[in-house]
Design an enzyme around this catalytic site. Structure first.
Site, short mmCIF file in Angstrom:
data_model
loop_
_atom_site.label_atom_id
_atom_site.label_comp_id
_atom_site.label_asym_id
_atom_site.label_seq_id
_atom_site.Cartn_x
_atom_site.Cartn_y
_atom_site.Cartn_z
N GLY A 15 0.83 -1.21 0.00
CA GLY A 15 0.00 0.00 0.00
C GLY A 15 0.85 1.25 0.00
O GLY A 15 0.39 2.34 0.34
N GLY A 16 2.10 1.11 -0.42
CA GLY A 16 3.07 2.20 -0.32
C GLY A 16 2.91 3.30 -1.35
O GLY A 16 3.63 4.30 -1.30
N TYR A 162 -15.23 -6.01 6.79
CA TYR A 162 -14.07 -5.12 6.98
C TYR A 162 -13.69 -5.07 8.46
O TYR A 162 -12.50 -5.21 8.81
CB TYR A 162 -14.38 -3.72 6.44
CG TYR A 162 -13.23 -2.75 6.61
CD1 TYR A 162 -12.18 -2.70 5.69
CD2 TYR A 162 -13.17 -1.88 7.70
CE1 TYR A 162 -11.12 -1.82 5.85
CE2 TYR A 162 -12.11 -0.99 7.87
CZ TYR A 162 -11.09 -0.97 6.94
OH TYR A 162 -10.04 -0.09 7.11
N LYS A 166 -10.20 -6.47 10.22
CA LYS A 166 -9.31 -5.65 11.04
C LYS A 166 -9.17 -6.23 12.45
O LYS A 166 -8.12 -6.10 13.08
CB LYS A 166 -9.82 -4.21 11.08
CG LYS A 166 -9.70 -3.49 9.74
CD LYS A 166 -8.26 -3.42 9.26
CE LYS A 166 -8.06 -2.58 8.02
NZ LYS A 166 -6.65 -2.57 7.58
#
Ligand SMILES: NC(=O)c1ccc[n+]([C@@H]2O[C@H](COP(=O)([O-])OP(=O)(O)OC[C@H]3O[C@@H](n4cnc5c(N)ncnc54)[C@H](O)[C@@H]3O)[C@@H](O)[C@H]2O)c1
Length: 253
Positions: A15-16, A162, A166
């Protein structure tokens, strides 16, 4: 902003290309690490990598789709070929999949397909990257940082899967810490609200500043502040493993 000597360190950031992940790439590169940006192929990963290269940092694009194990394995192989090993793996990528929030009361909208996709991107991705990088992290006695969320503790995320993903990150972090210790430390950050300039998350809170008013710190966090927590967990924190650290302006207080 904190600092550490990351000279000769080799880092992968999923996700960089955007948001918190891009902040982590910049922070680790500024402190001397080579950084592989692991994100979806496309314009954004190329542009983010080029911007940082133009600023003089040793950063490169390692495109991958974290939903696909073969793609993750290839990304790790590319990163190792380029860097010679891995010291730090930062699992920052995430995606809500749904473009509007689905309330927990709406069970009908939460299909099998949605569950699979959301868990694949937001939970299994962190296991895939850890599995592929584990031999190299064991060799370097490195560290992993995963990304949970306030919804992982209390629900209320963009959808039930979601929030469950998490929450799963909190347990996965403990499992990996047990499984990869003593060589590798594994921790996670749990963000609360993110400053609008520090995220491209498809589901944004229009009322983020208002929502943050009740927090002890009264404001959303920036990518630099989330990145600082990652830097601490990788380069310091030598007796901390299996923990999910609230980086949340006091949301959990
Ligand atoms: N933004 C928030 O309000 C918020 C709050 C709590 C937690 N988080 C978590 O923080 C992390 C970072 O969020 P952000 O705000 O920086 O989001 P962002 O959308 O700005 O960045 C996420 C990155 O992940 C990448 N990504 C998504 N799916 C991918 C896939 N299949 N393969 C490879 N890369 C993929 C995207 O391309 C993007 O570059 C996520 O895990 C998110 O769940 C965000």
């Amino acid at each position: 902003m904190i600092s550490a000597d990351l000279t000769d360190k080799r880092t992968i950031v999923t996700g960089g290309a955007s948001g918190i992940g891009l902040g982590v790439v910049r922070t680790f590169a500024q402190n001397g690490s080579t950084v592989a940006i692991a994100d979806l192929a496309g314009d954004r990963i190329g542009e983010s990598a080029q911007t940082l290269v133009d600023e003089g940092f040793d950063v490169f694009a390692a495109p991958c789709d974290l939903r696909d194990n073969d793609s993750v394995v290839s990304m790790v192989e590319l990163a190792v070929e380029r860097m010679g090993g891995i010291d730090y793996l930062l699992n920052i990528a995430g995606h809500p999949v749904t473009l509007t929030a689905i309330p927990a009361s709406d069970l009908e909208s939460q299909s099998e397909a949605l569950w699979s996709e959301v868990l694949s991107i937001n939970l299994m991705s962190a296991f895939r990257t850890a599995k592929a990088a584990a031999p190299y992290l064991r060799e370097s006695k490195g560290a992993i940082v995963n990304t949970s969320s306030m919804s992982g503790w209390r629900g209320g995320g963009s959808s039930t899967p979601y929030s469950v993903a998490k929450g799963g990150i909190i347990t996965l972090t403990k499992e990996l810490a047990r499984g990869l210790g003593p060589e590798v430390r594994v921790n996670a950050i749990s963000p609360s609200y993110v400053h609008p300039e520090s995220t491209n998350f498809p589901l944004r809170w229009e009322s983020v500043f208002e929502d943050c008013e009740p927090l002890p710190l009264g404001r959303p966090g920036t990518a630099v502040e989330y990145a600082d927590a990652c830097l601490f967990l990788c380069a310091g924190a030598s007796f901390i493993t299996g923990q999910t650290i609230h980086v949340d302006g006091g949301w959990s207080a």
